[in-house]
Design a protein around this motif. Structure first.
Motif, PDB file in Angstrom:
ATOM      1  N   PRO A  12       0.792  -1.168   0.062  1.00  0.00           N
ATOM      2  CA  PRO A  12       0.032  -0.129  -0.012  1.00  0.00           C
ATOM      3  C   PRO A  12       0.718   1.409  -0.083  1.00  0.00           C
ATOM      4  CG  PRO A  12       0.063  -0.938   2.125  1.00  0.00           C
ATOM      5  CD  PRO A  12       0.901  -2.003   1.213  1.00  0.00           C
TER       6      PRO A  12
ATOM      7  N   TRP B  20      -4.442   0.398  -3.184  1.00  0.00           N
ATOM      8  CA  TRP B  20      -4.139  -1.045  -2.882  1.00  0.00           C
ATOM      9  C   TRP B  20      -5.357  -1.525  -2.076  1.00  0.00           C
ATOM     10  CZ3 TRP B  20      -3.487  -3.367   1.890  1.00  0.00           C
ATOM     11  CH2 TRP B  20      -2.767  -4.587   1.885  1.00  0.00           C
ATOM     12  N   SER B  21      -5.484  -2.799  -2.300  1.00  0.00           N
ATOM     13  CA  SER B  21      -6.480  -3.374  -1.338  1.00  0.00           C
ATOM     14  C   SER B  21      -5.882  -4.960  -0.905  1.00  0.00           C
ATOM     15  CB  SER B  21      -7.778  -3.619  -1.583  1.00  0.00           C
ATOM     16  OG  SER B  21      -7.994  -4.746  -2.601  1.00  0.00           O
ATOM     17  N   ARG B  22      -5.979  -5.380   0.129  1.00  0.00           N
ATOM     18  CA  ARG B  22      -5.429  -6.523   0.733  1.00  0.00           C
ATOM     19  C   ARG B  22      -6.153  -7.710  -0.035  1.00  0.00           C
ATOM     20  NH1 ARG B  22      -3.161 -10.623   2.639  1.00  0.00           N
ATOM     21  NH2 ARG B  22      -2.366 -10.755   4.911  1.00  0.00           N
ATOM     22  N   GLU B  23      -7.089  -7.699  -0.369  1.00  0.00           N
ATOM     23  CA  GLU B  23      -8.211  -8.632  -1.166  1.00  0.00           C
ATOM     24  C   GLU B  23      -7.438  -8.845  -2.442  1.00  0.00           C
ATOM     25  OE1 GLU B  23      -9.911  -5.923   0.345  1.00  0.00           O
ATOM     26  OE2 GLU B  23      -9.713  -7.240   2.246  1.00  0.00           O
TER      27      GLU B  23
END
Ligand code: SAM
Ligand code: SF4
Length: 332
Positions: free
Chosen positions: A196, A203-206
């Motif tokens: 991120p 950005w996304s964790r998923e």
């Protein structure tokens, strides 16, 4: 002469200095910058060549820095790069000196950089398909990157490492292809999990492609076995490909953080020390320098800056806050 070290409260000692020479860049990688670029640092806030070299000298001669890597933004767009490399080399013949670059323009400067004392280059390349390259970087420059890699090899700037980021739905099916291409040319490929650090906060964790997924994808095409060398402070987990000697690295910065072994410290193009990529505070060495501080005082500020280094980046922590500066301004 080293008379102290950059040790933090957790006993980690920084010996690897990443120096950002500019926040500007000639690509617009979607995981790093928006299409229109960013508000660049004003010229007068960027350290001059003399100022950069002076800070590096303090790091190397007084604070135990043993490795210097120039980065950015794109370090090759910094006009004084070759001279900065030469002057840094003259500080210590044993220093490990490298650059992280997108390789645009390396055909013109690789030999001069090698002659100035650079040891190695790390080149960022996420795909070997022209259309995907354009989709990621928003420029049609794949052939220039390939030529830059060849020029680096011809100049003896090896072993040449390639850093690749995989993006969901863009190049996440190209890991095997990129590895085969790198193996055929003798480049050491390392995949890095997307972090991120983009200016757009997209950005996304998923959505991020995990090291585990990359590993699983490569295993379908290659026989991977853990390489014998211990991981130490090097973030890449290395695997022998098809029995070796070639290896591939996977850097799981997000899913398997290596903060406990971190030996890095960063200097931004405008002279701020950052003790971590994800630090929320910086220490202003430029201000001290321009106010006439001596080397001792600057070294002391730097030592104090390291004491505030946190134990880990905490990306998985609910209280995690993305740093204000994007990767291109911190120095990746
Ligand atoms: N322009 C040079 C280059 O691209 O190599 C040096 C600077 S760039 C910021 C350094 C490295 O950071 C590159 O390998 C790039 O792929 C990586 N990078 C940039 N944004 C990233 C992100 N959000 N997550 C992971 N790596 C990133
Ligand atoms: Fe430029 Fe490097 Fe960022 Fe790509 S990753 S936009 S090449 S600074």
């Amino acid at each position: 002469m080293t008379n102290r070290t950059l040790e933090d409260r957790y006993g980690r000692v920084a010996t690897d200095l990443r120096v950002s020479l500019t926040d500007r860049c000639n690509l617009r990688c979607s995981y790093c910058m928006p299409a229109e670029g960013l508000d660049w640092l004003p010229d007068d806030s960027v350290l001059s060549d003399d100022e950069v070299v002076r800070l590096i000298a303090i790091g190397v001669q007084q604070l135990g820095i043993r490795e210097v890597r120039f980065t950015g933004g794109e370090p090759l767009v910094r006009r004084g790069l070759v001279d900065i490399v030469r002057r840094t080399r003259s500080l210590d013949p044993a220093l490990e000196l490298s650059i992280t670059t997108n390789a645009l323009g390396l055909t013109r400067t690789a030999q001069a950089l090698a002659d100035a004392g650079l040891n190695r280059v790390n080149v960022s390349l996420d795909t070997v398909r022209p259309d995907t390259f354009h989709e990621i970087t928003r420029r049609d420059r794949l052939q220039d990157v390939v030529a830059g890699l060849e020029a680096a090899r011809a100049a003896g700037l090896g072993p040449i490492k390639i850093n690749a980021v995989l993006l969901r739905g863009v190049n996440d099916d190209q890991a095997g292809e990129l590895l085969r291409w790198s193996l055929e040319r003798g480049y050491d490929l390392r995949f890095i999990e997307q972090m991120p650090l983009d200016a757009q906060h997209g950005w996304s964790r998923e959505a991020m492609v995990t090291a585990e997924e990359i590993f699983a994808q490569l295993e379908r095409e290659f026989d991977l076995s853990p390489a014998a060398e211990p991981r130490g402070s090097a973030p890449a987990e290395l695997f022998r490909v098809d029995g070796g000697p070639a290896t591939v690295g996977v850097i799981a910065s997000v899913t398997r953080p290596f903060c406990g072994d971190c030996d890095r410290v960063r200097l931004t193009a405008d002279g701020q020390v950052r003790n971590c990529l994800f630090a929320r505070e910086e220490s202003d060495l430029r201000g001290a320098l321009r106010a006439g501080a001596g080397d001792e005082e600057i070294a002391e500020r730097w030592v104090v800056a390291m004491r505030g280094k946190r134990a880990g980046h905490g990306i998985d922590d609910p209280t995690f806050l993305q740093p204000d500066r994007p990767m291109s301004a911190i120095g990746g």
